[in-house]
Write a protein that holds these residues in place. Structure first.
Motif, PDB file in Angstrom:
ATOM      1  N   SER A  27       0.787  -1.236   0.000  1.00 36.40           N
ATOM      2  CA  SER A  27       0.000   0.000   0.000  1.00 36.40           C
ATOM      3  C   SER A  27       0.819   1.287   0.000  1.00 36.40           C
ATOM      4  O   SER A  27       0.255   2.365  -0.145  1.00 36.40           O
ATOM      5  CB  SER A  27      -0.931  -0.002   1.215  1.00 36.40           C
ATOM      6  N   SER A  28       2.126   1.197   0.173  1.00 33.93           N
ATOM      7  CA  SER A  28       2.942   2.413   0.195  1.00 33.93           C
ATOM      8  C   SER A  28       4.377   2.081  -0.207  1.00 33.93           C
ATOM      9  O   SER A  28       4.762   0.906  -0.244  1.00 33.93           O
ATOM     10  CB  SER A  28       2.949   3.023   1.603  1.00 33.93           C
ATOM     11  N   GLY A  29       5.159   3.101  -0.470  1.00 37.08           N
ATOM     12  CA  GLY A  29       6.570   2.903  -0.776  1.00 37.08           C
ATOM     13  C   GLY A  29       7.303   2.273   0.390  1.00 37.08           C
ATOM     14  O   GLY A  29       8.155   1.395   0.212  1.00 37.08           O
ATOM     15  N   SER A  30       6.971   2.692   1.595  1.00 36.32           N
ATOM     16  CA  SER A  30       7.599   2.135   2.789  1.00 36.32           C
ATOM     17  C   SER A  30       7.273   0.654   2.936  1.00 36.32           C
ATOM     18  O   SER A  30       8.162  -0.171   3.177  1.00 36.32           O
ATOM     19  CB  SER A  30       7.127   2.909   4.023  1.00 36.32           C
ATOM     20  N   ASN A  31       6.000   0.310   2.776  1.00 33.78           N
ATOM     21  CA  ASN A  31       5.600  -1.094   2.875  1.00 33.78           C
ATOM     22  C   ASN A  31       6.205  -1.926   1.744  1.00 33.78           C
ATOM     23  O   ASN A  31       6.583  -3.080   1.948  1.00 33.78           O
ATOM     24  CB  ASN A  31       4.077  -1.231   2.850  1.00 33.78           C
ATOM     25  N   SER A  46      10.277   1.960  -6.288  1.00 32.04           N
ATOM     26  CA  SER A  46       9.782   2.739  -5.164  1.00 32.04           C
ATOM     27  C   SER A  46      10.420   4.121  -5.202  1.00 32.04           C
ATOM     28  O   SER A  46      11.047   4.501  -6.188  1.00 32.04           O
ATOM     29  CB  SER A  46      10.104   2.022  -3.842  1.00 32.04           C
ATOM     30  N   TYR A  47      10.296   4.844  -4.124  1.00 34.90           N
ATOM     31  CA  TYR A  47      10.847   6.179  -4.020  1.00 34.90           C
ATOM     32  C   TYR A  47      12.295   6.123  -3.550  1.00 34.90           C
ATOM     33  O   TYR A  47      12.673   5.261  -2.751  1.00 34.90           O
ATOM     34  CB  TYR A  47      10.030   7.004  -3.023  1.00 34.90           C
ATOM     35  N   GLU A  48      13.109   7.059  -4.024  1.00 33.45           N
ATOM     36  CA  GLU A  48      14.515   7.106  -3.632  1.00 33.45           C
ATOM     37  C   GLU A  48      14.670   7.225  -2.125  1.00 33.45           C
ATOM     38  O   GLU A  48      15.553   6.614  -1.525  1.00 33.45           O
ATOM     39  CB  GLU A  48      15.210   8.278  -4.332  1.00 33.45           C
TER      40      GLU A  48
END
Length: 133
Positions: A27-31, A46-48
């Motif tokens: 559900s998120s970049g962190s997950n 994902s995000y840098e």
């Protein structure tokens, strides 16, 4: 693909094949980063800042910053009744110093002066290599 003269149908076929290889959709970049670091999948998109945060926690993760990417702008606001500290934080984030500090965590780049990265980040001059800072 389309910019190189490709056709809509070829682009759609490519994306169908691409997404056919996706094994998880957290559900998120962190997950997504956590899921990947726990052994799910062979590659992560994902995000840098997620890669930088993982490296700062001594997790083994290599990443590449593509030559072309998607501009992501995260909106920020404070409510009318927000405490002074919240308003001061927003003022800082919007300031030159705030914009210059965000790349150190991989959360944004606003200008050439902001190309300084901190621990865990790749070298901006050679995005496929870890920085020595």
């Amino acid at each position: 693909m389309l910019a190189d003269g490709g056709k809509d149908d070829a682009a759609k076929d490519y994306l169908k094949k691409f997404f056919g290889n996706v094994v998880a959709k957290p559900s998120s970049g962190s997950n997504a980063t956590t899921t990947f670091l726990n052994g799910t999948g062979d590659a992560l998109i994902s995000y840098e800042n997620e890669a930088i945060a993982a490296r700062q926690k001594n997790q083994s993760l290599d990443y590449v910053v593509p030559d072309e990417s998607i501009l992501i702008e995260n909106p920020a606001a404070v409510t009318k009744d927000a405490p002074t500290s919240a308003k001061a934080f927003l003022t800082y984030v919007e300031s030159v110093d705030g914009r210059r500090s965000s790349p150190r965590t991989g959360t944004g780049r606003c200008c050439p002066a902001s190309r300084r990265h901190g621990p865990g980040a790749n070298d901006p001059a050679n995005p496929s290599r870890p920085s020595s800072t």
